[in-house]
Every structure is written in structure tokens, then in C-alpha cells.
Scaffold this motif. Structure first.
Motif, PDB file in Angstrom:
ATOM      1  N   ILE A  41      39.762  60.422  40.179  1.00  0.00           N
ATOM      2  CA  ILE A  41      38.629  59.539  40.476  1.00  0.00           C
ATOM      3  C   ILE A  41      38.932  58.158  39.921  1.00  0.00           C
ATOM      4  O   ILE A  41      39.666  58.021  38.941  1.00  0.00           O
ATOM      5  N   GLY A  42      38.390  57.149  40.559  1.00  0.00           N
ATOM      6  CA  GLY A  42      38.572  55.798  40.049  1.00  0.00           C
ATOM      7  C   GLY A  42      37.956  54.771  40.975  1.00  0.00           C
ATOM      8  O   GLY A  42      37.604  55.067  42.120  1.00  0.00           O
ATOM      9  N   PRO A  43      37.829  53.540  40.468  1.00  0.00           N
ATOM     10  CA  PRO A  43      37.242  52.455  41.250  1.00  0.00           C
ATOM     11  C   PRO A  43      38.276  51.769  42.131  1.00  0.00           C
ATOM     12  O   PRO A  43      39.482  51.821  41.860  1.00  0.00           O
ATOM     13  N   THR A  44      37.792  51.107  43.170  1.00  0.00           N
ATOM     14  CA  THR A  44      38.652  50.204  43.911  1.00  0.00           C
ATOM     15  C   THR A  44      38.895  48.977  43.037  1.00  0.00           C
ATOM     16  O   THR A  44      38.142  48.716  42.092  1.00  0.00           O
ATOM     17  N   THR A  45      39.932  48.231  43.328  1.00  0.00           N
ATOM     18  CA  THR A  45      40.281  47.096  42.462  1.00  0.00           C
ATOM     19  C   THR A  45      39.197  46.031  42.398  1.00  0.00           C
ATOM     20  O   THR A  45      39.104  45.302  41.409  1.00  0.00           O
ATOM     21  N   ASP A  46      38.357  45.956  43.415  1.00  0.00           N
ATOM     22  CA  ASP A  46      37.267  44.970  43.396  1.00  0.00           C
ATOM     23  C   ASP A  46      35.998  45.523  42.726  1.00  0.00           C
ATOM     24  O   ASP A  46      34.985  44.841  42.687  1.00  0.00           O
ATOM     25  N   THR A  47      36.074  46.744  42.192  1.00  0.00           N
ATOM     26  CA  THR A  47      34.966  47.452  41.527  1.00  0.00           C
ATOM     27  C   THR A  47      33.681  47.499  42.359  1.00  0.00           C
ATOM     28  O   THR A  47      32.583  47.483  41.827  1.00  0.00           O
ATOM     29  N   LYS A  48      33.846  47.602  43.659  1.00  0.00           N
ATOM     30  CA  LYS A  48      32.685  47.752  44.541  1.00  0.00           C
ATOM     31  C   LYS A  48      32.473  49.213  44.939  1.00  0.00           C
ATOM     32  O   LYS A  48      31.360  49.618  45.236  1.00  0.00           O
ATOM     33  N   MET A  49      33.556  50.001  44.953  1.00  0.00           N
ATOM     34  CA  MET A  49      33.495  51.384  45.411  1.00  0.00           C
ATOM     35  C   MET A  49      34.190  52.300  44.393  1.00  0.00           C
ATOM     36  O   MET A  49      35.043  51.851  43.633  1.00  0.00           O
TER      37      MET A  49
END
Length: 89
Positions: A41-49
Motif C-alpha cells: 500500500i502507498g500514496p501516489t507521488t502527488d499524495t492525491k490517491m
């Protein structure tokens, strides 16, 4: 066990707003990983998803894990979708 993909959205200002819940969130994810339910699990680099892969008996199990996470309970994750996934390769 079936595999499930989870896509979710983060709230605005996530980096600041997540701070009070971050350690409990990470502790829970580490426990899921140790139990073999959470693959990654983890965020997308833009921390939107947020993107996650789970291995579980059913979708309800995954929904219960997501909805008991401090990020969901405190509005850091604002929506999510779960789909059963067929790993072809």
C-alpha cells in the motif's frame, strides 16, 4: 485467497492533517502485512490517491480493514473503491 485492489483519495492538506493519526495508521498496516492480508500500500507521488493490494477471503474483510484504519475514521482517506483482481502474471 482472492486478491483485491484498493484505490482511494486523500483529503486536501493530507501531509499536515495526517500527523496525529500517522503512527496508529502505520502500526495497523504493519500488523496487516505481518498477518499476510496486506500485500502492499502507498500514496501516489502527488499524495492525491492511495493504492493497495490485499489478499483476503472476501471483499468484506478488505472493507473492514480500510474502514477501521485511522485515516478513514478521521477523514484523511475521503473515498475508496475495492475491486477483486486477477493476477495474470
Amino acid at each position: 485467497m482472492a486478491k483485491y485492489v484498493m484505490w482511494g483519495s486523500y483529503c486536501e492538506g493530507v501531509l499536515e492533517k495526517r500527523a496525529p493519526y500517522r503512527q496508529a495508521h502505520l502500526d495497523g498496516l504493519n500488523a496487516q502485512k505481518a498477518a499476510g492480508t496486506l500485500v502492499t500500500i502507498g500514496p501516489t507521488t502527488d499524495t492525491k490517491m492511495v493504492f493497495g493490494i490485499y489478499e483476503a477471503a472476501d471483499e468484506t474483510t478488505v472493507r473492514n480493514l480500510v474502514e477501521s484504519d485511522p485515516y478513514w475514521e478521521n477523514g484523511i482517506w475521503t473515498e475508496y473503491e475495492i475491486r477483486e483482481w486477477i493476477q495474470a502474471i
